[in-house]
Design a protein around this motif. Structure first.
Motif, mmCIF file in Angstrom:
data_model
loop_
_atom_site.group_PDB
_atom_site.id
_atom_site.type_symbol
_atom_site.label_atom_id
_atom_site.label_comp_id
_atom_site.label_asym_id
_atom_site.label_seq_id
_atom_site.Cartn_x
_atom_site.Cartn_y
_atom_site.Cartn_z
ATOM 1 N N THR A 403 -3.516 7.460 2.756
ATOM 2 C CA THR A 403 -2.885 6.251 2.943
ATOM 3 C C THR A 403 -1.768 6.211 4.118
ATOM 4 O OG1 THR A 403 -4.031 4.718 1.390
ATOM 5 C CG2 THR A 403 -2.283 3.638 2.485
ATOM 6 N N ALA A 404 -1.508 5.621 5.325
ATOM 7 C CA ALA A 404 -0.374 5.891 6.272
ATOM 8 C C ALA A 404 0.296 3.983 5.423
ATOM 9 C CB ALA A 404 -0.702 5.701 7.651
ATOM 10 N N PHE A 405 1.309 4.370 5.285
ATOM 11 C CA PHE A 405 2.529 3.094 5.030
ATOM 12 C C PHE A 405 3.828 2.732 5.586
ATOM 13 C CE2 PHE A 405 4.195 5.744 1.534
ATOM 14 C CZ PHE A 405 5.675 4.814 2.006
ATOM 15 N N TYR A 406 4.068 1.726 6.044
ATOM 16 C CA TYR A 406 5.069 1.298 6.850
ATOM 17 C C TYR A 406 5.299 -0.158 5.547
ATOM 18 C CZ TYR A 406 8.683 -0.631 9.270
ATOM 19 O OH TYR A 406 9.385 -1.604 9.688
ATOM 20 N N MET A 407 6.968 0.251 5.970
ATOM 21 C CA MET A 407 7.545 -1.020 4.406
ATOM 22 C C MET A 407 8.803 -0.899 5.106
ATOM 23 S SD MET A 407 8.981 -0.721 0.516
ATOM 24 C CE MET A 407 7.794 -0.831 -0.040
ATOM 25 N N ARG A 408 8.505 -2.852 4.849
ATOM 26 C CA ARG A 408 10.063 -3.129 5.517
ATOM 27 C C ARG A 408 10.764 -4.356 4.223
ATOM 28 N NH1 ARG A 408 13.867 -3.437 9.588
ATOM 29 N NH2 ARG A 408 14.396 -5.898 10.250
ATOM 30 N N ARG A 409 11.953 -4.077 4.106
ATOM 31 C CA ARG A 409 13.015 -5.328 3.510
ATOM 32 C C ARG A 409 13.780 -6.128 4.499
ATOM 33 N NH1 ARG A 409 13.166 0.057 0.390
ATOM 34 N NH2 ARG A 409 12.214 -0.801 -2.031
ATOM 35 N N LEU A 410 13.548 -7.218 3.947
ATOM 36 C CA LEU A 410 15.052 -8.077 4.976
ATOM 37 C C LEU A 410 15.758 -8.909 3.286
ATOM 38 C CD1 LEU A 410 11.649 -10.288 6.448
ATOM 39 C CD2 LEU A 410 13.060 -8.636 7.283
ATOM 40 N N GLY A 411 16.705 -7.963 3.784
ATOM 41 C CA GLY A 411 17.021 -8.363 2.134
ATOM 42 C C GLY A 411 17.018 -8.484 1.154
ATOM 43 N N ASN A 412 17.146 -8.765 0.387
ATOM 44 C CA ASN A 412 16.957 -7.943 -1.422
ATOM 45 C C ASN A 412 15.627 -9.525 -2.067
ATOM 46 O OD1 ASN A 412 18.377 -6.107 -2.235
ATOM 47 N ND2 ASN A 412 20.249 -7.296 -1.763
ATOM 48 N N SER A 413 15.493 -9.580 -0.628
ATOM 49 C CA SER A 413 14.831 -11.427 -1.087
ATOM 50 C C SER A 413 13.412 -11.555 -0.037
ATOM 51 C CB SER A 413 15.640 -12.259 -0.893
ATOM 52 O OG SER A 413 15.765 -12.416 0.556
ATOM 53 N N LEU A 414 12.738 -10.192 0.483
ATOM 54 C CA LEU A 414 11.746 -10.404 0.992
ATOM 55 C C LEU A 414 11.687 -8.530 1.112
ATOM 56 C CD1 LEU A 414 9.741 -11.896 1.863
ATOM 57 C CD2 LEU A 414 10.388 -12.431 3.861
ATOM 58 N N ALA A 415 10.485 -9.138 0.929
ATOM 59 C CA ALA A 415 9.457 -7.249 1.340
ATOM 60 C C ALA A 415 8.257 -6.762 1.527
ATOM 61 C CB ALA A 415 9.434 -6.002 0.331
ATOM 62 N N LEU A 416 7.991 -6.565 2.776
ATOM 63 C CA LEU A 416 6.356 -6.203 3.503
ATOM 64 C C LEU A 416 5.802 -4.591 3.601
ATOM 65 C CD1 LEU A 416 7.309 -8.137 6.261
ATOM 66 C CD2 LEU A 416 5.881 -9.137 3.991
ATOM 67 N N LYS A 417 4.903 -4.407 3.499
ATOM 68 C CA LYS A 417 4.538 -3.680 3.186
ATOM 69 C C LYS A 417 2.758 -3.182 3.662
ATOM 70 C CE LYS A 417 3.024 0.540 0.191
ATOM 71 N NZ LYS A 417 2.572 0.935 -0.792
ATOM 72 N N THR A 418 2.554 -2.422 4.538
ATOM 73 C CA THR A 418 1.563 -2.858 5.169
ATOM 74 C C THR A 418 0.745 -1.490 5.078
ATOM 75 O OG1 THR A 418 -0.088 -2.864 7.105
ATOM 76 C CG2 THR A 418 2.233 -2.316 7.829
ATOM 77 N N THR A 419 -0.848 -0.796 5.265
ATOM 78 C CA THR A 419 -0.685 0.361 4.917
ATOM 79 C C THR A 419 -2.638 0.527 6.291
ATOM 80 O OG1 THR A 419 -2.439 -0.699 2.807
ATOM 81 C CG2 THR A 419 -0.541 0.045 1.883
ATOM 82 N N TYR A 420 -2.933 1.455 5.946
ATOM 83 C CA TYR A 420 -3.887 1.945 6.985
ATOM 84 C C TYR A 420 -4.859 3.072 6.321
ATOM 85 C CZ TYR A 420 -7.042 3.634 10.367
ATOM 86 O OH TYR A 420 -8.296 4.439 10.403
ATOM 87 N N THR A 421 -5.912 2.906 5.817
ATOM 88 C CA THR A 421 -6.767 3.660 4.562
ATOM 89 C C THR A 421 -7.453 3.960 4.935
ATOM 90 O OG1 THR A 421 -5.218 2.117 2.421
ATOM 91 C CG2 THR A 421 -6.838 3.617 2.379
ATOM 92 N N ILE A 422 -8.218 5.048 4.884
ATOM 93 C CA ILE A 422 -9.316 5.696 4.835
ATOM 94 C C ILE A 422 -10.331 6.088 3.549
ATOM 95 C CG2 ILE A 422 -10.120 8.165 5.920
ATOM 96 C CD1 ILE A 422 -8.613 7.637 8.105
ATOM 97 N N ASP A 423 -10.673 6.197 3.550
ATOM 98 C CA ASP A 423 -11.914 6.499 2.442
ATOM 99 C C ASP A 423 -13.204 6.255 2.662
ATOM 100 O OD1 ASP A 423 -12.116 3.838 1.951
ATOM 101 O OD2 ASP A 423 -10.791 3.296 0.605
ATOM 102 N N LYS A 424 -14.302 6.574 1.474
ATOM 103 C CA LYS A 424 -15.840 6.032 1.715
ATOM 104 C C LYS A 424 -16.152 5.192 1.904
ATOM 105 C CE LYS A 424 -18.328 7.188 -1.795
ATOM 106 N NZ LYS A 424 -19.571 7.834 -2.819
#
Length: 476
Positions: A403-424
């Motif tokens: 998995t490759a991921f990117y995380m973004r925090r908007l202060g202490n109230s909101l956080a986002l994480k997006t992923t790209y995964t390769i598997d079977k």
């Protein structure tokens, strides 16, 4: 026996899922991520999960055909699609596999020594895997007329599964500013377990000597189960008893076992973190309500052998019964109630995370005690990118995902994480996780394989997670 196998097949089919939780792993804003790495970096003073909704996860996937492959209105005859896309198109290494999980109780608190954080809880889990029994399907669907001289591999039958409660207690220790270690002890209370993973042998039809054809079976097979017989009997007699049976067995009235988790996080420098964990190093001893079936032996038969003219003489000979008795003597089918040990599917996680952008101060209350000044929490950053590796032990060998991921925090109230995964299951699995912190209330929701939402029937994989917690960081 056949009704029993039909029951466990239906049970196995209800767990059409996969286990990787790449969106939740190392999402340090969410307490449930401690279940994936007890050595995760933490800054909570305490947290309490809302019972029943603090952690819910469900994933569904298939590495073989999809629903759309068989039922799409594409003008192709259904029987042809079954033969080409399912019977012959799916490999014996393709599977339906995975887990669901529901937290019943969860919480955590920081000890008097602020470098120690303790977590505890109970969750219900179901895990199962079933590989495609290719040669069985060919034999059942097409027969053996066109396969004279070909061996049908009896080892294609591989399946295992269980339903259990897990009672756990974990310790998260900040050794110094760079290193955090963690461990978790578990008690397993199993309601249902079944496995048939070490089958060997073959079935073959060849030209005979006394008859046209000779059929040979060489089998060494076993199906082991615990808890299923009692539930099946209740299903047949009084279905209202099933919830009570399951509840009793899930709360120490079934088969018990123990296990451990280990994990760590290491701060390579101010912005780079490496993590790793191993989960469910454990076993269950199945001794209650056990029913095992075995088929072991070798036999070659050429059908009913009739000796003329003796066959026309008046007698009580039953040629067919003699044939059946001969086969059963050479390849005996037996049952027993011997206890057995079942091992949990061990899982491995690892990640490398690089933080960048604006630094956010740690929310951790370090106690302001001079003795712990060097243990203060590390800074959090607005952005993070990295890679994760996941593997799980399965009957046909490890299954892995990258998995490759990117995380973004908007202060202490909101956080986002997006992923790209390769598997079977998929080479195009894009996921998104959202964490919201509204005062002490924490809510998260995550979904995988978003590109497939347009047509779920044509998807090999889908995943959903959500949770609701109360979190505090104490006074500064």
């Amino acid at each position: 026996m056949y009704r029993f196998l039909f029951f466990f097949t239906l049970l196995c089919g209800s767990f059409i899922n996969a286990q990787n939780k790449e969106l939740l792993y190392d999402f340090t804003d969410i307490p449930q991520a401690l279940l994936l790495n007890p050595g995760m970096q933490t800054d909570f003073q305490w947290y309490a999960g809302i019972p029943g909704v603090s952690g819910i996860s469900f994933q569904a996937g298939s590495s073989g055909v999809t629903v759309n492959d068989l039922f799409a209105e594409d003008g192709i005859d259904f029987n042809q699609k079954v033969r080409e896309r399912l019977i012959h198109g799916v490999s014996s290494r393709d599977d339906l596999s995975g887990t669901y999980q529901i937290e019943l109780l969860s919480g955590g608190f920081r000890g008097r020594n602020p470098t120690n954080f303790y977590s505890f809880g109970i969750y219900n889990e179901g895990d199962a895997i079933g590989y495609w029994f290719k040669d069985y399907a060919i034999l059942g669907f097409e027969g053996n007329a066109d396969y004279i001289g070909d061996k049908f591999n009896l080892g294609h039958l591989k399946t295992r599964g269980e339903i259990l409660n897990v009672f756990h207690f974990g310790i998260n220790k900040k050794v110094n500013r760079e290193l955090t270690l963690g461990g978790r002890a578990k008690i397993y209370s199993s309601a249902v377990n079944f496995s048939s993973t070490k089958n060997r042998g073959y079935y073959i039809t060849e030209k005979g000597e006394n008859n046209l054809l000779a059929n040979t079976i060489d089998a060494d097979m076993e199906f082991r189960s615990s808890g299923m017989e009692e539930i099946y009997r209740a299903f047949d007699e009084d279905r209202d008893r099933i919830p009570g049976i399951l509840t009793k067995r899930l709360f120490f009235g079934g088969n018990l076992g123990v296990g451990v988790d280990f994990g760590f996080s290491y701060q390579l420098n101010a912005q780079t973190v490496v993590t790793g964990s191993v989960l469910d190093l454990g076993f269950i001893y199945n001794s209650s309500n056990v029913r095992n079936y075995t088929l072991k032996g070798q036999a070659t038969v050429e059908g009913v052998e009739v000796v003329l003219p003796d066959a026309f003489a008046p007698n009580d000979t039953d040629f067919w019964k003699e044939l059946v008795d001969k086969v059963e003597k050479l390849v005996p089918f037996n049952q027993n109630r011997q206890g057995y040990i079942s091992f949990r599917p061990t899982k491995l996680y690892g990640s490398l995370r690089y933080n960048f952008g604006k630094a956010l101060p740690s929310r951790e209350n370090c106690g302001c005690d001079y003795r712990y000044a060097s243990y203060r929490g590390v800074e959090r950053y607005v952005n993070a990118v990295g890679a994760q590796l996941y593997a799980i032990n399965r009957p046909r060998g490890p299954q892995a995902a990258l998995t490759a991921f990117y995380m973004r925090r908007l202060g202490n109230s909101l956080a986002l994480k997006t992923t790209y995964t390769i598997d079977k299951f998929s080479f195009s699995n894009i996921g998104l996780g959202l964490n919201v912190q509204a005062g002490p209330v924490n809510f998260y929701v995550m979904a995988d394989n978003l590109l497939a939402l347009e047509n779920l029937a044509d998807s090999h994989y889908t995943s959903f997670q959500l949770g609701l917690n109360i979190i505090t960081w104490g006074k500064k």
